[in-house]
Write an enzyme that holds these catalytic residues in place. Sequence first.
Site, PDB file in Angstrom:
ATOM      1  N   CYS A  50      35.678  38.176  41.393  1.00 39.54           N
ATOM      2  CA  CYS A  50      34.844  39.296  40.978  1.00 39.54           C
ATOM      3  C   CYS A  50      34.830  39.454  39.465  1.00 39.54           C
ATOM      4  CB  CYS A  50      35.308  40.593  41.634  1.00 39.54           C
ATOM      5  SG  CYS A  50      37.028  41.006  41.292  1.00 39.54           S
ATOM      6  N   HIS A  96      43.717  28.323  28.240  1.00 39.44           N
ATOM      7  CA  HIS A  96      42.988  29.367  28.958  1.00 39.44           C
ATOM      8  C   HIS A  96      43.413  29.413  30.425  1.00 39.44           C
ATOM      9  CE1 HIS A  96      39.746  32.046  30.120  1.00 39.44           C
ATOM     10  NE2 HIS A  96      39.414  31.191  31.076  1.00 39.44           N
TER      11      HIS A  96
END
Length: 353
Positions: A50, A96
């Site tokens: 999400c 990351h």
Amino acid sequence: MEILCLGLSHHTAPIDLREKFAIAESEAPVVATRLLAAPGVSEAVVVSTCNRVEFYVAAEQAAQGFGAVNEFLTTRLAEPPGEAFFQLPTAAAIRHLFRVVSGLDSMVLGETEILGQVKKAYAAATAGKTTSKHLNKLFQRAFNVAKDVRTNTNITRGAVSVGSAAVELAEKIFGKLSTCHVMILGAGETSELTAGALAARGVRSIFVANRSYDRAVTLAEKMKGKAIHFDEWPNQFHDIDILIGSTSAPHHVVTAAQLAPIMRTRPDRPLFCIDLAVPRDIESAVNDLEGVYRYDIDDLQRMAEQSMGVRKQELVLCEQMIERHATEFGEWLAGGWTQAGVRYSEAVSGGQS
């Protein structure tokens, strides 16, 4: 070999844009297979939650990898991806991913749900045979990094939202919540989120009382609970363990005088009162009753802020750990013959690089 990441997240894009690019769990392996069809691309993993949509690819050249993902995205929406998408070359992509799985890139610093989501995405990619040597080692290393960070720092310590603070307190009072009964007075969003957090930790019995009975029914259906008329809540209260107050009443709706006779009929059974209303629903004098624990929204917010402060203090240590892991992995990627690369390869593959 280049390992690249192209994507967007809650840092770069609002939810309406993230929704446009969201990829269903069943579709992710299909998308990864499609990316492999591009020249020079040999591996791919798609992570879609999400809060983020990210594509990890291994390619002979960075231009080939980024080009394959950009072409897919342009075809998907019939327009270029846009500025919300970041493109991370190898070193940045490695760091990351390590930060993502460790919860350092999440909306709530240190949250743990993202690790399970990335593990699921990686498992789908391996099942779809879209990973090989480089992404396998990258993701395996990422999961080791997450374990290292969570084990050796306090980045996940404490509740960092009103709902999670309420759950943490409830568990301190009752231990396991599976046998607890919850009553919600009011049908507001905050009470729904808090009740949802309790339900997620095992609460199975929820009663909802609201001035508008129809709204009580709606919320009760969402929570798989039972709606009751507001004036009847004292009659249903004997077995309640957790009371959530979240009405818009201009005065107290729960007083010490109301609770005192009820508490006398249930000795040695505590009552946890969560007052989320402003003005407050639950009279402060209930704290003077034996076995009653009352916290208002300011109390819970202070707990959340204290926990977030602890997590932020740990951030520097976490970043240092991630930098060490990223450097070691980068050395392995540049050439497995280096000593650091050999150490990493043996640690991950049990001596088989």
